[in-house]
Design a protein around this motif. Structure first.
Motif, PDB file in Angstrom:
ATOM      1  N   LYS A  67       0.831  -1.211   0.000  1.00  0.00           N
ATOM      2  CA  LYS A  67       0.000   0.000   0.000  1.00  0.00           C
ATOM      3  C   LYS A  67       0.860   1.253   0.000  1.00  0.00           C
ATOM      4  O   LYS A  67       0.576   2.210  -0.720  1.00  0.00           O
ATOM      5  N   GLU A  68       1.905   1.226   0.819  1.00  0.00           N
ATOM      6  CA  GLU A  68       2.791   2.402   0.874  1.00  0.00           C
ATOM      7  C   GLU A  68       3.484   2.615  -0.463  1.00  0.00           C
ATOM      8  O   GLU A  68       3.584   3.722  -0.958  1.00  0.00           O
ATOM      9  N   TRP A  69       3.975   1.509  -1.022  1.00  0.00           N
ATOM     10  CA  TRP A  69       4.704   1.597  -2.300  1.00  0.00           C
ATOM     11  C   TRP A  69       3.809   2.151  -3.399  1.00  0.00           C
ATOM     12  O   TRP A  69       4.190   3.026  -4.159  1.00  0.00           O
ATOM     13  N   SER A  70       2.565   1.649  -3.479  1.00  0.00           N
ATOM     14  CA  SER A  70       1.718   2.059  -4.600  1.00  0.00           C
ATOM     15  C   SER A  70       1.039   3.401  -4.363  1.00  0.00           C
ATOM     16  O   SER A  70       0.762   4.127  -5.315  1.00  0.00           O
ATOM     17  N   GLY A  71       0.808   3.739  -3.091  1.00  0.00           N
ATOM     18  CA  GLY A  71       0.043   4.959  -2.843  1.00  0.00           C
ATOM     19  C   GLY A  71       0.818   6.097  -2.209  1.00  0.00           C
ATOM     20  O   GLY A  71       0.329   7.215  -2.132  1.00  0.00           O
ATOM     21  N   GLY A  72       2.042   5.805  -1.758  1.00  0.00           N
ATOM     22  CA  GLY A  72       2.802   6.806  -1.008  1.00  0.00           C
ATOM     23  C   GLY A  72       3.302   7.960  -1.864  1.00  0.00           C
ATOM     24  O   GLY A  72       3.287   7.881  -3.085  1.00  0.00           O
ATOM     25  N   LYS A  73       3.720   9.020  -1.174  1.00  0.00           N
ATOM     26  CA  LYS A  73       4.252  10.180  -1.912  1.00  0.00           C
ATOM     27  C   LYS A  73       5.588   9.814  -2.559  1.00  0.00           C
ATOM     28  O   LYS A  73       6.368   9.044  -2.013  1.00  0.00           O
ATOM     29  N   ASP A  74       5.846  10.434  -3.706  1.00  0.00           N
ATOM     30  CA  ASP A  74       7.012  10.068  -4.497  1.00  0.00           C
ATOM     31  C   ASP A  74       8.340  10.085  -3.740  1.00  0.00           C
ATOM     32  O   ASP A  74       9.166   9.209  -3.923  1.00  0.00           O
ATOM     33  N   ASP A  75       8.543  11.094  -2.928  1.00  0.00           N
ATOM     34  CA  ASP A  75       9.861  11.198  -2.303  1.00  0.00           C
ATOM     35  C   ASP A  75       9.971  10.423  -1.003  1.00  0.00           C
ATOM     36  O   ASP A  75      11.044  10.334  -0.421  1.00  0.00           O
ATOM     37  N   SER A  76       8.843   9.862  -0.548  1.00  0.00           N
ATOM     38  CA  SER A  76       8.917   9.187   0.748  1.00  0.00           C
ATOM     39  C   SER A  76       8.962   7.664   0.613  1.00  0.00           C
ATOM     40  O   SER A  76       9.041   6.960   1.602  1.00  0.00           O
TER      41      SER A  76
END
Lengths: 95, 188
Positions: A67-76
């Motif tokens: 979920k983090e990988w697909s939805g997270g902010k680009d730089d984070s």
């Protein structure tokens, strides 16, 4: 009779022209696509889709990592997700 | 995975592209073919991107239609990804490609990601290729896949329900299958 022949000739010429024009505009798109690569990966995708059993492996997609990988902010987030497993474990068939 | 991302994306400015390495012959899986296939999918989303159209016309005039070089493909990829809010590139069975193709592809992907941070790469493969990936991407998110007990049971039930010879099956055999196979696989 002569006029009729001319007419029918014209009609068929026009008809051919129209057909040619359409084919040409079609082929430029097709030519570009073909020029980019001879591969057609969506065919294999259809086969995989048909062979898939819904629900299996869903835990992967529910995992926070995914979920983090697909939805997270680009730089984070790290941009690359590697899903590894032994052959036949079902990597291809994740929904 | 591609379908899941597509469902999730559902927006015009998010692209999901990908391919499977396992069914390609070694000749077919050249890096330019693979990146070309990705560009092709990006072109099928609607209008063919301007950069691709221009490159095609230039190639036709100058070299009689010679295909794009890897360097140009990477540059075009960077431009297209920059014009979208997010691009997911999914490559399945990367371990099935030759080490040389894998290196080239990983290097190209690294360059694309460096150029546009909105790119996400999803790779699958056997664990042994992780070292090669790590050489290009110092940090990766890793998910180790092994089927859960529930996954195996659902799979067996599906297979049994599609049995082509159902008369050979009885309750006892069915119970044995449902007991023994999950037991064995959990020890794998």
């Amino acid at each position: 009779m002569a006029a009729g022949n001319v007419n029918s000739f014209n009609v068929s010429t026009n008809h051919n022209n129209i057909v040619n024009i359409i084919t040409e505009t079609d082929t430029e798109e097709d030519q570009i696509l073909q020029w980019l690569s001879p591969l057609e990966p969506q065919r294999r995708h259809q086969a995989v889709r048909t062979g898939r059993l819904d629900g299996i492996g869903n835990w992967v997609l529910e995992a926070n990592k995914f979920k983090e990988w697909s939805g997270g902010k680009d730089d984070s987030v790290e941009p690359l997700l590697f899903c590894c497993g032994s052959p036949g474990v079902g990597k291809t068939y994740l929904r | 995975m591609i379908d899941r991302l597509c469902d999730q994306a559902g927006r015009k400015d998010i692209a999901v592209v990908g391919l499977y390495c396992d069914f390609l012959s070694h000749q077919e899986q050249s890096t330019t073919n693979v990146l070309g296939a990705i560009l092709k999918q990006l072109s099928r989303r609607g209008e063919i991107p301007k950069d691709i159209r221009e490159a095609f016309q230039k190639a036709r005039e100058e070299f009689g239609g010679r295909g794009l070089q890897l360097f140009d493909q990477v540059e075009i990829m960077k431009k297209i990804t920059a014009s979208l809010s997010r691009v997911f590139i999914c490559i399945d069975a990367l371990d099935e490609s030759t080490p040389q193709h894998r290196q080239e592809l990983l290097q190209s992907l690294q360059e694309i990601v460096r150029g546009s941070r909105n790119t996400r790469i999803f790779l699958t493969g056997r664990p042994h290729i992780e070292d090669e990936i790590m050489r290009r991407f110092s940090k990766v998110v890793r998910i180790h896949l092994s089927p859960t007990q529930g996954d195996i049971e659902s799979y067996l039930e599906m297979k049994l329900s599609r049995d082509t010879d159902p008369y050979a099956m009885d309750d006892e055999l069915r119970a044995d299958i449902m007991r023994v196979i999950p037991e064995k696989t959990s020890k794998m």
